[in-house]
Design an enzyme around this catalytic site. Structure first.
Site, PDB file in Angstrom:
ATOM      1  N   TYR A  11     129.693  -3.353  11.970  1.00 19.78           N
ATOM      2  CA  TYR A  11     128.219  -3.117  12.437  1.00 19.78           C
ATOM      3  C   TYR A  11     127.686  -3.470  10.453  1.00 19.78           C
ATOM      4  CZ  TYR A  11     124.532  -0.860  12.934  1.00 19.78           C
ATOM      5  OH  TYR A  11     122.705  -0.365  12.714  1.00 19.78           O
ATOM      6  N   ASN A  31     140.577  -6.392  11.291  1.00 23.50           N
ATOM      7  CA  ASN A  31     141.886  -6.406  12.282  1.00 23.50           C
ATOM      8  C   ASN A  31     141.360  -5.996  13.557  1.00 23.50           C
ATOM      9  OD1 ASN A  31     140.859  -3.786  12.351  1.00 23.50           O
ATOM     10  ND2 ASN A  31     142.512  -2.495  11.400  1.00 23.50           N
ATOM     11  N   PHE A  72     134.284  -2.044   3.748  1.00 20.08           N
ATOM     12  CA  PHE A  72     133.524  -1.373   4.561  1.00 20.08           C
ATOM     13  C   PHE A  72     135.024  -1.133   5.683  1.00 20.08           C
ATOM     14  CE2 PHE A  72     130.546  -4.664   3.539  1.00 20.08           C
ATOM     15  CZ  PHE A  72     129.303  -3.583   3.224  1.00 20.08           C
ATOM     16  N   ALA A  74     136.620   0.887   8.030  1.00 25.62           N
ATOM     17  CA  ALA A  74     136.652   2.611   7.866  1.00 25.62           C
ATOM     18  C   ALA A  74     136.624   3.337   9.622  1.00 25.62           C
ATOM     19  CB  ALA A  74     136.192   3.573   7.278  1.00 25.62           C
ATOM     20  N   TYR A 140     135.805  13.157   8.395  1.00 23.03           N
ATOM     21  CA  TYR A 140     135.447  12.296   7.507  1.00 23.03           C
ATOM     22  C   TYR A 140     134.843  12.100   5.544  1.00 23.03           C
ATOM     23  CZ  TYR A 140     132.033   8.063   7.417  1.00 23.03           C
ATOM     24  OH  TYR A 140     131.458   7.736   6.847  1.00 23.03           O
ATOM     25  N   ALA A 205     122.386  13.656  26.277  1.00 25.46           N
ATOM     26  CA  ALA A 205     122.864  14.622  26.459  1.00 25.46           C
ATOM     27  C   ALA A 205     122.237  15.110  24.470  1.00 25.46           C
ATOM     28  CB  ALA A 205     124.214  14.864  25.766  1.00 25.46           C
ATOM     29  N   PHE A 207     122.844  17.194  21.300  1.00 23.42           N
ATOM     30  CA  PHE A 207     123.832  18.397  20.803  1.00 23.42           C
ATOM     31  C   PHE A 207     123.026  19.198  19.841  1.00 23.42           C
ATOM     32  CE2 PHE A 207     127.177  14.298  21.379  1.00 23.42           C
ATOM     33  CZ  PHE A 207     126.886  14.162  22.614  1.00 23.42           C
ATOM     34  N   GLY A 284     131.108  19.540  13.585  1.00 18.83           N
ATOM     35  CA  GLY A 284     131.039  18.644  12.122  1.00 18.83           C
ATOM     36  C   GLY A 284     129.857  18.249  12.407  1.00 18.83           C
TER      37      GLY A 284
HETATM   38  N1  UFG Z   1     123.111  13.141  18.957  1.00 17.36           N
HETATM   39  C1  UFG Z   1     122.927  13.852  20.023  1.00 17.36           C
HETATM   40  N2  UFG Z   1     123.891  12.958  21.622  1.00 17.36           N
HETATM   41  C2  UFG Z   1     124.461  11.464  21.073  1.00 17.36           C
HETATM   42  C3  UFG Z   1     124.755  11.241  19.902  1.00 17.36           C
HETATM   43  C4  UFG Z   1     124.469  12.203  18.701  1.00 17.36           C
HETATM   44  O1  UFG Z   1     122.566  14.659  20.171  1.00 17.36           O
HETATM   45  O2  UFG Z   1     124.341  10.633  22.327  1.00 17.36           O
HETATM   46  C5  UFG Z   1     123.479  13.294  17.523  1.00 17.36           C
HETATM   47  C6  UFG Z   1     123.938  13.716  16.772  1.00 17.36           C
HETATM   48  O3  UFG Z   1     124.912  15.474  17.515  1.00 17.36           O
HETATM   49  C7  UFG Z   1     122.955  13.917  15.581  1.00 17.36           C
HETATM   50  C8  UFG Z   1     122.456  12.754  15.376  1.00 17.36           C
HETATM   51  O4  UFG Z   1     122.465  12.914  16.843  1.00 17.36           O
HETATM   52  O5  UFG Z   1     122.641  15.777  15.156  1.00 17.36           O
HETATM   53  C9  UFG Z   1     122.766  11.371  15.011  1.00 17.36           C
HETATM   54  O6  UFG Z   1     124.035  11.478  15.460  1.00 17.36           O
HETATM   55  P1  UFG Z   1     125.066   9.830  15.075  1.00 17.36           P
HETATM   56  O7  UFG Z   1     126.489   9.878  15.654  1.00 17.36           O
HETATM   57  O8  UFG Z   1     124.056   8.844  15.076  1.00 17.36           O
HETATM   58  O9  UFG Z   1     125.227   9.946  13.709  1.00 17.36           O
HETATM   59  P2  UFG Z   1     126.357  11.436  12.578  1.00 17.36           P
HETATM   60  O10 UFG Z   1     124.606  11.833  11.852  1.00 17.36           O
HETATM   61  O11 UFG Z   1     126.722  11.871  12.987  1.00 17.36           O
HETATM   62  O12 UFG Z   1     126.468   9.802  11.811  1.00 17.36           O
HETATM   63  C10 UFG Z   1     125.989   8.988  10.999  1.00 17.36           C
HETATM   64  C11 UFG Z   1     127.466   7.722  10.840  1.00 17.36           C
HETATM   65  C12 UFG Z   1     128.287   8.452   9.780  1.00 17.36           C
HETATM   66  C13 UFG Z   1     127.822   9.096   8.547  1.00 17.36           C
HETATM   67  C14 UFG Z   1     126.582  10.135   8.728  1.00 17.36           C
HETATM   68  C15 UFG Z   1     126.032  10.405   7.958  1.00 17.36           C
HETATM   69  O13 UFG Z   1     128.138   7.929  11.923  1.00 17.36           O
HETATM   70  O14 UFG Z   1     129.117   7.372   9.834  1.00 17.36           O
HETATM   71  O15 UFG Z   1     125.867   9.636   9.501  1.00 17.36           O
HETATM   72  O16 UFG Z   1     124.496  10.559   7.690  1.00 17.36           O
HETATM   73  F1  UFG Z   1     128.214   9.921   7.790  1.00 17.36           F
END
Ligand code: UFG
Length: 321
Positions: A11, A31, A72, A74, A140, A205, A207, A284
């Site tokens: 991305y 890959n 990038f 990972a 992570y 959902a 979370f 997490g």
């Molecule tokens: N969330 C929901 N429902 C979903 C998906 C996500 O409520 O279906 C919430 C998550 O719990 C979180 C927020 O939306 O609170 C954002 O979640 P994302 O999965 O979009 O992103 P993250 O914050 O978990 O993680 C992203 C990247 C990581 C990076 C991080 C840094 O995926 O690689 O941002 O802030 F480390």
């Protein structure tokens, strides 16, 4: 002189390649486990392979005159890293060590590293600066922080320099509509909400609703993927010109939006109504992560060009296509 982009089919990597090819020769190593070949700009040279494969790296570094590596490649899902830590240490740490060894061996001395807000863990401040204590709460974040520390050690003894870029929440799609965010399976908030609004999912959902935030849902700092791409190029050019060396920068918009606010903005932009299910917290996840990007602004003149409405409008255009 060329630039090697590891993970250039992913991305953020593919958006950076699209900006780089305007000025530089680009070699992409990927890959394709999570990336897609069709996201790679046709002006780049594509090598399919793993960055943990020393033979492929020897081949690339002897065939091309590589001046810098943008790394990038990972795994980057917080929840998955809690469930499967060895995958994260193997792919994010061990494979990167092979890349770094080969760079040192071939005298390639500039490295731009994709790091993350997840290195901060649960910050003790509302506005995270690069001086905020790093104390990651998931594998992570730890895997990325380990590489950051290794880079500092290498720069100490080798002719080697680096810039670490700690991204907050990458989002949006290229303004051309040609490339955008695509994960399989998808777990990121904005694509999931937009897929739901397009009728591709039954519901969304949310979370966790009991976080210590204004509306109880997690707050994140969403930054346009093209703004991230431009920060990489500025960092590289800053190192190549001798303006900066061995730096760590945050990349965010400096504004936090809750999960509920993101869903509302997606509803406004799409003109459609979402069906929401309130669910348990996801393992997490810290409550709030918002970046100060003042340091890179002062040192390299970087500032975000795109706001949340543009991020979601560009993402909506890409997903609708
Ligand atoms: N969330 C929901 N429902 C979903 C998906 C996500 O409520 O279906 C919430 C998550 O719990 C979180 C927020 O939306 O609170 C954002 O979640 P994302 O999965 O979009 O992103 P993250 O914050 O978990 O993680 C992203 C990247 C990581 C990076 C991080 C840094 O995926 O690689 O941002 O802030 F480390």
């Amino acid at each position: 002189m060329a630039i090697l982009v590891c993970g250039g089919a992913g991305y953020i990597g593919s958006h950076t390649v699209k900006e780089l090819v305007n000025t530089y020769d680009v070699v992409v190593l990927d890959n394709l486990t999570t990336g897609f070949e069709q996201l790679i700009d046709s002006k780049a040279t594509f090598v399919k392979g793993d960055l943990g494969d020393p033979a492929i790296l020897d081949e690339i570094f002897t065939t091309h005159d590589i001046d810098a590596v943008f790394h990038f490649a990972a795994n980057s899902l917080v929840g998955e890293s809690v469930q499967n830590p060895l995958k994260y240490y193997r792919n994010n740490v061990s494979a990167t060590l092979v890349l770094l060894e080969k760079m040192i061996e071939h005298g390639v001395k500039r490295f731009i590293f994709s790091s993350t807000a997840a290195t901060y863990g649960i910050p003790d401040t509302d506005m995270i600066t690069e001086k905020t204590t790093t104390n990651p709460i998931n594998p992570y974040g730890r895997s990325k922080l380990m590489i950051e520390q290794i880079l500092a050690d290498l720069a100490h003894v080798h002719d080697f320099q680096y810039v670490v870029l700690r991204y907050f929440n990458a989002a949006g799609a290229h303004e051309s509509g040609e490339i955008g965010e695509s994960h399989d399976p998808e777990s990121h908030l904005i694509p999931i909400v937009l897929q739901h609004l397009l009728g591709q999912r039954d519901k969304i959902a949310v979370f966790g609703t009991d976080y210590e935030t204004a509306d109880g849902t997690c707050v994140r700092d969403y930054i346009h993927v093209t703004d991230l791409a431009r920060a990489h190029i500025l960092s590289y050019e800053g190192m190549a010109s001798g303006k900066i060396t061995n730096k760590t920068y945050n990349l965010g918009n400096g504004a936090g939006y809750s999960v509920k606010e993101i869903i509302e903005t997606c509803e406004q932009i799409s003109g459609k109504k979402a069906t929401i299910e309130y669910a348990e917290r996801r393992a997490g996840d810290p409550a709030a992560l918002v970046a100060s990007s003042q340091k890179i602004n002062e040192e390299l003149g970087w500032k975000p060009a795109f706001d949340l409405n543009t991020i979601i409008s560009n993402a909506w255009a890409w997903h609708s296509k």
